[in-house]
Design a protein around this motif. Structure first.
Motif: not given
Ligand code: NAD
Length: 320
Positions: A200-202, A193-195, A311-318, A260-266
């Protein structure tokens, strides 16, 4: 033990697929049994062309038959992530009870060594820290997580009864949180989930205040530990895990740093009966099996992040 023919139940899952791979590399013939509830044939796609590998679609809670000799049964079939077992509560209880009964019956019939993939969740929300194998655990039998925890506790009991009553050569491994390539990005466990969120910048969703701890073990180490138990005649139970303990908040921060993500923590609500701490005492694995975890958290996370990105590029989520 020189395994010639092995059955891996749940072999198309995350851990099972690595075990199939490793056994084949050691020259064994492998029969992988799976109903694809939470696993996928994709995990063993690369093994399908091998003459020594057979994939059988089969539900362990029903009739199980394997023709010919078998000298090792590795029983991994079971939903394992909280999101999965909460979505499939009855299936989880059935595979932990009936599925284990059938896998044990197979091992008994073939005179094979049997290894049960149990879990650190048998310790529940532990009152002893770190957890040794002699600790009996603290599990709420009617809480939401009980469908998994109690199924595994029952499976340990059944395995012990087969050993004591029928003389079946059994081993019980209590696996602590394991991560690595081939986990499903949406399986609900903290690391995928974290990765996924970081890539994905979420926002990274940390439950509670993030002070709860886990001890996370890289998949290659866990697989070596399971095979060391399979190769021995040790009954266990034996903890297999990495004793390095990390809070969920630090884990989220480490993932942000490594991606190297700019995502915040929620911060979001903590699930019911979520254990406050988790750390294996691995003295027994070291002394009886000569095993200890070797891959550090940073190195393991780097390898996992690289795989998730692809994997996320393969599934086009990224994209991009
Ligand atoms: P996973 O969900 O990827 O794999 C489990 C596999 O079992 C899946 O392929 C699923 O389709 C299969 N399965 C489920 N019910 C079945 C049934 N009735 N018949 C046949 N196959 C069935 O999970 P995983 O992380 O690879 O976990 C494997 C085993 O290790 C599980 O028993 C789990 O309890 C145990 N374990 C895993 C961890 C971990 O951190 N990954 C920790 C502790 C214990």
């Amino acid at each position: 033990m020189n395994t010639r023919r092995a059955v891996v139940t749940g072999g198309a899952g995350f851990l099972g697929s690595y075990l199939c791979e490793r056994l084949l590399a050691r020259g064994a013939t492998v029969i992988c049994m799976d109903n694809f509830l939470t696993g996928s044939p994709r995990n063993v796609d690369h093994l399908l062309g091998r003459p020594a590998f057979r994939l059988l679609e089969c539900d362990l809670t029903g009739f199980v038959h394997v023709p010919g000799d078998v000298d090792l049964v590795l029983h991994l079939a079971s939903a394992a992530s909280p999101a999965d077992y909460l979505r499939h509560p009855i299936e989880t209880l059935k595979v932990g009870s009936l599925g284990t009964l059938h896998a044990l019956g197979l091992a008994r019939e073939k005179n094979a060594r049997f290894v049960l993939a149990s879990t650190s969740e048998v310790y529940g929300d532990p009152q002893q820290h770190p957890q040794t194998e002699t600790y009996w655990g603290s599990v709420n039998p009617v809480g939401p997580r009980s469908v998994y925890d109690e199924a595994k506790r029952f499976a340990e009991s059944l395995t012990t009864a087969y050993r004591n009553t029928h003389g079946t050569d059994t081993g019980i491994v209590r696996i602590f949180n394991t991560y690595g390539p081939r986990m499903r990005p949406h399986d609900g466990r903290a690391i995928p989930t974290f990765i996924r969120q970081a890539l994905c910048g979420e926002p990274l969703t940390v439950t509670g205040d993030g002070s709860q701890t886990r001890s996370i073990c890289y998949v290659d180490d866990t697989i070596e530990g399971i095979l060391a138990l399979a190769d021995s005649d040790f009954p266990g139970p034996v903890n297999i895990g990495n004793p390095t303990e990390i809070t969920m908040l630090d884990l989220a921060r480490t993932v942000i740093e490594l991606t190297g993500s700019a995502s915040p923590i929620r911060f979001i609500d903590r699930p019911a009966d979520d254990p406050a701490v988790r750390r294996p005492d691995t003295t027994l694995a070291a002394t009886r099996l000569g095993w200890r975890a070797e891959v550090g958290v940073t190195e393991g996370l780097r390898r996992t992040i690289a795989w998730f990105e692809a994997e996320l590029r393969r599934t086009e989520e990224l994209v991009g």
